[in-house]
Enzyme design. Sequence first.
Site, PDB file in Angstrom:
ATOM      1  CG  ASP A 161      -2.158   0.934   0.998  1.00 29.78           C
ATOM      2  OD1 ASP A 161      -2.725   0.973  -0.210  1.00 29.78           O
ATOM      3  OD2 ASP A 161      -2.533   1.723   1.948  1.00 29.78           O
ATOM      4  N   GLY A 211      -0.271   6.857 -11.628  1.00 29.79           N
ATOM      5  CA  GLY A 211      -0.730   7.627 -10.491  1.00 29.79           C
ATOM      6  C   GLY A 211      -0.290   9.066 -10.557  1.00 29.79           C
ATOM      7  CG  ASP A 223       4.821   8.102 -11.108  1.00 34.62           C
ATOM      8  OD1 ASP A 223       4.788   8.009  -9.896  1.00 34.62           O
ATOM      9  OD2 ASP A 223       5.054   6.754 -11.582  1.00 34.62           O
ATOM     10  CE  LYS A 255       7.723   4.967 -10.547  1.00 40.10           C
ATOM     11  NZ  LYS A 255       6.523   4.852 -11.173  1.00 40.10           N
ATOM     12  CG  HIS A 258       7.215   5.555  -2.953  1.00 43.78           C
ATOM     13  ND1 HIS A 258       7.462   5.696  -4.590  1.00 43.78           N
ATOM     14  CD2 HIS A 258       5.884   4.859  -2.942  1.00 43.78           C
ATOM     15  CE1 HIS A 258       6.015   5.529  -5.060  1.00 43.78           C
ATOM     16  NE2 HIS A 258       5.145   4.897  -4.136  1.00 43.78           N
TER      17      HIS A 258
END
Length: 211
Positions: A77, A168, A170, A191, A196
């Site tokens: 998540d 998303g 990005d 990336k 993350h």
Amino acid sequence: MSFMTPTIVVATSNKGKLVEIQSAAVQHSLDYTFRGIFDLLPQWESPIEDGDSFEANAAIKAHAGFNALGLPTLADDSGLVVDILGGAPGVYSSSYGGVEGDDARNNAKLLAELSATEDQAHRSARFAATLVLVGLDKLLPAAPNYLVATGSCEGSIAHAAQGDKGFGYDPLFLPQQTPGRSMAQLDMQEKNAISHRGAALESLMGLLRQY
């Protein structure tokens, strides 16, 4: 169900996330095959993610996938945390615009919420990710009974979308490590090196090498 190569199921319907995870595994020569849950169980229904944290939601999905297939299952998540918005959209990142998974709506709402914040220094944000792996080893502690790894990427929110890669938020996220370039302007290797999810995967791989 068994496979020649150790298999970890990825409990997500987001093909972008699956590609990132598979790419990172290859890049780090990890001896596991990551397969999307819908490739193995097309009728699988993703559970309701009603947790109050990234870890809680990832654990919900990972346990559901493991219970359905009996194979080690990884779920993540992740989301965008914007400081001036009090941490929003946070766990609601994928439905921020009102429709689950609608990137265009989510990005439009984010820009609208920040429209009065012109100073780039006040548009600080970070991508955060939590990975939860269930079912890899029956000897895991009784609580929480899963492996967990986290990662983050610091940056800020652009005033307009930049780039057409990724998914998303990005196109709106400007990582500190790539000044002037959004996450959507980076190739997959770039990336993964700063993202993350890449950081969380790096942590997870260190744990996996112990098993």
